[in-house]
Design a protein around this motif. Structure first.
Motif, short mmCIF file in Angstrom:
data_model
loop_
_atom_site.label_atom_id
_atom_site.label_comp_id
_atom_site.label_asym_id
_atom_site.label_seq_id
_atom_site.Cartn_x
_atom_site.Cartn_y
_atom_site.Cartn_z
N ILE A 182 0.84 -1.20 0.00
CA ILE A 182 0.00 0.00 0.00
C ILE A 182 0.87 1.25 0.00
CG2 ILE A 182 -1.70 1.29 1.35
CD1 ILE A 182 -2.76 -1.58 2.24
N ARG A 183 1.96 1.23 0.76
CA ARG A 183 2.90 2.36 0.75
C ARG A 183 3.51 2.56 -0.63
NH1 ARG A 183 6.76 3.13 5.93
NH2 ARG A 183 7.26 5.00 4.76
N LEU A 184 3.93 1.47 -1.27
CA LEU A 184 4.51 1.56 -2.62
C LEU A 184 3.49 2.15 -3.59
CD1 LEU A 184 6.81 1.06 -4.61
CD2 LEU A 184 5.96 -1.28 -4.87
N GLN A 185 2.25 1.70 -3.48
CA GLN A 185 1.18 2.24 -4.33
C GLN A 185 1.07 3.75 -4.13
OE1 GLN A 185 -1.24 1.15 -6.50
NE2 GLN A 185 -1.28 -1.06 -6.26
N ASN A 186 0.91 4.17 -2.88
CA ASN A 186 0.67 5.59 -2.58
C ASN A 186 1.86 6.49 -2.85
OD1 ASN A 186 -1.99 5.10 -1.82
ND2 ASN A 186 -1.41 4.69 0.30
N GLU A 187 3.06 6.02 -2.53
CA GLU A 187 4.25 6.85 -2.66
C GLU A 187 4.86 6.84 -4.05
OE1 GLU A 187 7.07 5.91 0.43
OE2 GLU A 187 5.52 5.98 1.99
N VAL A 188 4.55 5.81 -4.84
CA VAL A 188 5.19 5.70 -6.16
C VAL A 188 4.18 5.46 -7.28
CG1 VAL A 188 6.89 4.44 -7.56
CG2 VAL A 188 7.32 4.81 -5.11
N LEU A 189 3.48 4.33 -7.21
CA LEU A 189 2.70 3.86 -8.35
C LEU A 189 1.49 4.72 -8.69
CD1 LEU A 189 2.85 0.03 -7.61
CD2 LEU A 189 4.47 1.45 -8.89
N LYS A 190 1.06 5.55 -7.77
CA LYS A 190 -0.07 6.45 -8.05
C LYS A 190 0.36 7.89 -8.25
CE LYS A 190 -3.48 3.65 -5.60
NZ LYS A 190 -4.42 3.58 -4.46
N THR A 191 1.65 8.13 -8.47
CA THR A 191 2.14 9.50 -8.67
C THR A 191 2.20 9.85 -10.15
OG1 THR A 191 4.49 8.90 -8.81
CG2 THR A 191 3.59 9.32 -6.59
N GLY A 235 12.09 6.95 -0.15
CA GLY A 235 12.43 8.17 -0.88
C GLY A 235 11.42 8.56 -1.94
N GLY A 236 10.33 7.82 -2.04
CA GLY A 236 9.28 8.19 -2.97
C GLY A 236 9.57 7.82 -4.41
N ALA A 237 8.81 8.44 -5.31
CA ALA A 237 8.86 8.10 -6.73
C ALA A 237 10.25 8.33 -7.33
CB ALA A 237 7.81 8.90 -7.50
N GLU A 238 10.88 9.43 -6.95
CA GLU A 238 12.18 9.76 -7.54
C GLU A 238 13.20 8.66 -7.27
OE1 GLU A 238 15.67 13.15 -7.17
OE2 GLU A 238 13.66 13.64 -6.46
N TRP A 276 12.59 5.51 -6.29
CA TRP A 276 12.15 4.25 -6.86
C TRP A 276 12.43 4.22 -8.36
CZ3 TRP A 276 9.17 1.75 -10.38
CH2 TRP A 276 8.89 0.41 -10.15
N LEU A 277 12.17 5.32 -9.03
CA LEU A 277 12.40 5.38 -10.48
C LEU A 277 13.88 5.30 -10.83
CD1 LEU A 277 9.66 7.95 -11.53
CD2 LEU A 277 9.73 5.50 -12.06
N GLU A 278 14.76 5.77 -9.95
CA GLU A 278 16.19 5.62 -10.18
C GLU A 278 16.55 4.13 -10.26
OE1 GLU A 278 18.88 7.54 -7.41
OE2 GLU A 278 17.73 9.41 -7.53
N VAL A 279 16.03 3.36 -9.30
CA VAL A 279 16.27 1.92 -9.29
C VAL A 279 15.68 1.28 -10.55
CG1 VAL A 279 15.78 -0.24 -8.05
CG2 VAL A 279 16.38 1.83 -6.76
N ALA A 280 14.44 1.61 -10.86
CA ALA A 280 13.76 1.05 -12.02
C ALA A 280 14.51 1.38 -13.31
CB ALA A 280 12.32 1.55 -12.10
N ASN A 281 14.95 2.62 -13.45
CA ASN A 281 15.70 3.01 -14.65
C ASN A 281 16.99 2.24 -14.80
OD1 ASN A 281 14.10 4.88 -16.08
ND2 ASN A 281 14.57 6.47 -14.58
N ASN A 282 17.67 1.98 -13.70
CA ASN A 282 18.92 1.20 -13.76
C ASN A 282 18.64 -0.21 -14.25
OD1 ASN A 282 20.69 3.21 -12.95
ND2 ASN A 282 20.43 2.74 -10.79
N ILE A 283 17.51 -0.78 -13.87
CA ILE A 283 17.16 -2.13 -14.33
C ILE A 283 16.75 -2.09 -15.80
CG2 ILE A 283 15.51 -4.03 -14.05
CD1 ILE A 283 15.41 -3.23 -11.02
N VAL A 284 15.88 -1.17 -16.15
CA VAL A 284 15.32 -1.10 -17.51
C VAL A 284 16.39 -0.73 -18.53
CG1 VAL A 284 13.70 0.18 -18.96
CG2 VAL A 284 12.99 -0.63 -16.71
N LYS A 285 17.29 0.19 -18.20
CA LYS A 285 18.30 0.64 -19.16
C LYS A 285 19.33 -0.43 -19.48
CE LYS A 285 17.94 5.54 -18.28
NZ LYS A 285 18.54 6.75 -17.71
N ASN A 286 19.48 -1.42 -18.62
CA ASN A 286 20.45 -2.47 -18.85
C ASN A 286 19.90 -3.62 -19.69
OD1 ASN A 286 22.44 -1.14 -17.41
ND2 ASN A 286 21.80 -2.05 -15.47
N ASN A 287 18.73 -3.42 -20.29
CA ASN A 287 18.15 -4.56 -21.04
C ASN A 287 18.70 -4.65 -22.44
OD1 ASN A 287 16.25 -3.82 -23.30
ND2 ASN A 287 15.32 -2.58 -21.73
#
Length: 156
Positions: free
Chosen positions: A58-67, A140-143, A145-156
């Protein structure tokens, strides 16, 4: 003056309506999401969650996925799939079975878990998911979380 006010009001309502129509789509059918991701050449974001009982989910949803930051990023980068394991909410048997299979395939042991996977079809027409990486709740919120996600996605 009334004409100007009317035009202004119509403009506001029209733009509000278009923003509402741009909301993200969270797929629950893996086959459909796989086909969309393949067609659009996008990565699948697989969100394993306990939507009605998991506090960190629920925290992940509110702090990241719904932003709005996540919405902008997701539209450009991924096809969203929610693989939910609720305790109170009823699910269709097919969705429940699919989610359980996916949980076993990715060896998910805790929630929330987010996997990034590239859909691939073999020459024989079989479907494969090439795992790129995973994450969960990140402080740390969306910013952050997105840093982590970008590191994963960019390495594909």
């Amino acid at each position: 003056m009334k004409k100007i006010l009317f035009i202004f009001l119509m403009t506001v309502l029209t733009s509000a309506n278009s923003v509402a129509q741009e909301k993200l789509t969270w797929h629950t059918d893996m086959n459909k999401a796989f086909e969309i991701a393949s067609k659009e050449n996008k990565i699948l974001l697989l969100f394993f969650t306990g939507s009605d009982w998991c506090g960190w989910c629920i925290r992940l949803q509110n702090e990241v996925l719904k932003t709005s930051d996540f919405e902008k990023w997701a539209k450009d980068n991924v096809v969203l799939v929610e693989l939910d394991f609720p305790r109170k909410t009823q699910q269709e048997a097919t969705i429940k079975s699919q989610n359980s299979q996916m949980q076993k395939m990715f060896q998910v042991r805790g929630y929330p878990t987010v996997y990034f996977a590239k859909p691939e079809k073999t020459a024989e027409g079989k479907k494969n998911l090439n795992t790129l990486g995973s994450t969960g709740y990140v402080r740390g919120g969306a910013e952050k979380w997105l840093e982590v996600a970008n590191n994963i996605v960019k390495n594909n």
